[in-house]
Design a protein around this motif. Structure first.
Motif, mmCIF file in Angstrom:
data_model
loop_
_atom_site.group_PDB
_atom_site.id
_atom_site.type_symbol
_atom_site.label_atom_id
_atom_site.label_comp_id
_atom_site.label_asym_id
_atom_site.label_seq_id
_atom_site.Cartn_x
_atom_site.Cartn_y
_atom_site.Cartn_z
ATOM 1 N N ILE A 122 -11.566 -8.977 -6.241
ATOM 2 C CA ILE A 122 -10.517 -8.563 -7.177
ATOM 3 C C ILE A 122 -10.175 -7.088 -6.990
ATOM 4 N N GLY A 123 -11.137 -6.294 -6.528
ATOM 5 C CA GLY A 123 -10.841 -4.885 -6.222
ATOM 6 C C GLY A 123 -9.853 -4.762 -5.083
ATOM 7 N N LEU A 124 -9.993 -5.653 -4.090
ATOM 8 C CA LEU A 124 -9.052 -5.673 -2.968
ATOM 9 C C LEU A 124 -7.669 -6.092 -3.436
ATOM 10 N N ASN A 125 -7.618 -6.996 -4.387
ATOM 11 C CA ASN A 125 -6.330 -7.420 -4.931
ATOM 12 C C ASN A 125 -5.624 -6.252 -5.633
ATOM 13 N N TRP A 126 -6.375 -5.483 -6.409
ATOM 14 C CA TRP A 126 -5.783 -4.295 -7.034
ATOM 15 C C TRP A 126 -5.246 -3.320 -5.986
ATOM 16 N N LEU A 127 -6.014 -3.100 -4.934
ATOM 17 C CA LEU A 127 -5.572 -2.197 -3.868
ATOM 18 C C LEU A 127 -4.288 -2.694 -3.234
ATOM 19 N N MET A 128 -4.223 -3.979 -2.922
ATOM 20 C CA MET A 128 -3.026 -4.548 -2.300
ATOM 21 C C MET A 128 -1.803 -4.392 -3.192
ATOM 22 N N LEU A 129 -1.958 -4.684 -4.493
ATOM 23 C CA LEU A 129 -0.807 -4.637 -5.396
ATOM 24 C C LEU A 129 -0.333 -3.202 -5.636
ATOM 25 N N VAL A 130 -1.266 -2.281 -5.809
ATOM 26 C CA VAL A 130 -0.878 -0.877 -5.997
ATOM 27 C C VAL A 130 -0.159 -0.359 -4.748
ATOM 28 N N TYR A 131 -0.712 -0.656 -3.589
ATOM 29 C CA TYR A 131 -0.165 -0.194 -2.317
ATOM 30 C C TYR A 131 1.222 -0.780 -2.054
ATOM 31 N N THR A 132 1.376 -2.093 -2.239
ATOM 32 C CA THR A 132 2.663 -2.739 -1.923
ATOM 33 C C THR A 132 3.732 -2.428 -2.971
ATOM 34 N N SER A 205 0.141 8.720 4.860
ATOM 35 C CA SER A 205 1.430 8.204 5.316
ATOM 36 C C SER A 205 1.789 6.927 4.567
ATOM 37 N N LYS A 206 3.033 6.848 4.070
ATOM 38 C CA LYS A 206 3.470 5.712 3.246
ATOM 39 C C LYS A 206 4.749 5.101 3.834
ATOM 40 N N ASN A 207 4.613 4.535 5.002
ATOM 41 C CA ASN A 207 5.771 3.907 5.648
ATOM 42 C C ASN A 207 5.400 2.583 6.285
ATOM 43 N N ASN A 208 4.624 1.793 5.563
ATOM 44 C CA ASN A 208 4.244 0.459 6.052
ATOM 45 C C ASN A 208 5.453 -0.463 5.969
ATOM 46 N N PRO A 209 5.954 -0.971 7.098
ATOM 47 C CA PRO A 209 7.217 -1.722 7.089
ATOM 48 C C PRO A 209 7.146 -3.085 6.409
ATOM 49 N N ILE A 210 5.957 -3.676 6.287
ATOM 50 C CA ILE A 210 5.896 -5.009 5.688
ATOM 51 C C ILE A 210 5.355 -4.989 4.255
ATOM 52 N N ALA A 211 4.988 -3.818 3.743
ATOM 53 C CA ALA A 211 4.405 -3.741 2.396
ATOM 54 C C ALA A 211 5.332 -4.311 1.317
ATOM 55 N N PRO A 212 6.628 -3.929 1.286
ATOM 56 C CA PRO A 212 7.508 -4.532 0.267
ATOM 57 C C PRO A 212 7.624 -6.036 0.412
ATOM 58 N N PHE A 213 7.654 -6.529 1.648
ATOM 59 C CA PHE A 213 7.730 -7.973 1.856
ATOM 60 C C PHE A 213 6.504 -8.666 1.285
ATOM 61 N N VAL A 214 5.310 -8.097 1.502
ATOM 62 C CA VAL A 214 4.078 -8.697 0.979
ATOM 63 C C VAL A 214 4.130 -8.763 -0.541
ATOM 64 N N PHE A 215 4.647 -7.699 -1.174
ATOM 65 C CA PHE A 215 4.721 -7.717 -2.635
ATOM 66 C C PHE A 215 5.660 -8.817 -3.121
ATOM 67 N N PHE A 216 6.827 -8.921 -2.525
ATOM 68 C CA PHE A 216 7.786 -9.929 -2.977
ATOM 69 C C PHE A 216 7.365 -11.345 -2.569
ATOM 70 N N LEU A 217 6.569 -11.483 -1.516
ATOM 71 C CA LEU A 217 6.002 -12.783 -1.180
ATOM 72 C C LEU A 217 5.039 -13.228 -2.275
ATOM 73 N N GLN A 218 4.228 -12.286 -2.772
ATOM 74 C CA GLN A 218 3.351 -12.595 -3.900
ATOM 75 C C GLN A 218 4.175 -13.005 -5.116
ATOM 76 N N PHE A 219 5.244 -12.273 -5.357
ATOM 77 C CA PHE A 219 6.130 -12.558 -6.492
ATOM 78 C C PHE A 219 6.705 -13.968 -6.372
ATOM 79 N N MET A 220 7.198 -14.318 -5.191
ATOM 80 C CA MET A 220 7.799 -15.628 -4.977
ATOM 81 C C MET A 220 6.752 -16.730 -5.086
#
Length: 230
Positions: A122-132, A205-220
């Protein structure tokens, strides 16, 4: 001669960009396939228990692909990752044992190995969501960083709104009286806001090209699961 050199340079630049784009596209395709299969398995398949056992693996795969595209693993990034992972996990430990942050809830067995009655993953999940979520709001370049942090926290709470009924239905966790309290969303916003403040001020550095996609994939994914369950 000058024109020829410029053309060569332009071609070289194009060739260095194309593999990156292909990798991003391949990563997106892999994630979409895994989440589509997961959706089918959790809703329509007679092997739901098997697909539930794969949930931690899916989360690990998502994070592996996500951070594969992180540009620079600087000391600042590692500190950020450790702090957010630890803060998210400890917030859940505090929440489980005191009900102060989110309300009265307990975790089921679906998310794997637990420490202090909280799945470590669950700690990894928090990291992923904050980051994306942080990367997603950073596309609004002209707004102040404080507003970005607030928007990032709002996005995380909006996602949690869809996660909650799915999590309860699949026994990720359960709420006292089978009711999701408002305190859960208030607590989520508070913790998410603090971590989004940290994300915005961290110097990695905060320019991960797929981070927004990962967030919206979770949303979908959770939005469709919530719709299918209800």
């Amino acid at each position: 001669m000058i024109i020829f050199e410029l053309r060569i340079k332009k071609t070289e630049n194009l060739n260095t960009l194309l593999p990156i784009r292909r990798k991003e596209l391949l990563a997106i395709i892999i994630l979409v396939i895994f989440y589509a299969v997961g959706f089918y398995g959790l809703i329509f398949s007679s092997y739901q228990a098997y697909f539930l056992s794969l949930v931690p693996f899916n989360l690990l795969l998502t994070n592996f692909i996500l951070f594969f595209f992180h540009r620079a693993f600087s000391p600042s990034f590692w500190v950020f990752a450790l702090v957010v992972f630890s803060a998210g996990f400890l917030a859940e430990v505090l929440g489980i044992h005191t009900a102060l942050l989110f309300g009265h809830y307990t975790y089921g067995a679906a998310l794997g190995w637990q420490l202090f009655q909280v799945p470590v993953i669950i700690g990894l999940n928090w990291l992923m969501l904050v980051y994306t979520a942080g990367h997603t709001v950073n596309y609004f370049q002209r707004i102040p960083w404080v507003i970005k942090a607030v928007l990032g926290a709002v996005l995380m709470v909006a996602l949690d709104y869809f996660i909650e009924p799915v999590a309860v239905h699949l026994d990720f966790w359960s709420w006292q009286g089978n009711k999701i309290p408002v305190s859960n969303f208030v607590g989520w916003f508070g913790v998410a806001l603090l971590l989004q403040f940290y994300f915005q001020k961290a110097t990695f550095s905060k320019n991960n090209p797929i981070a927004p996609f990962v967030f919206f994939l979770q949303f979908m994914f959770f939005g469709l699961l919530s719709w299918a369950i209800l």
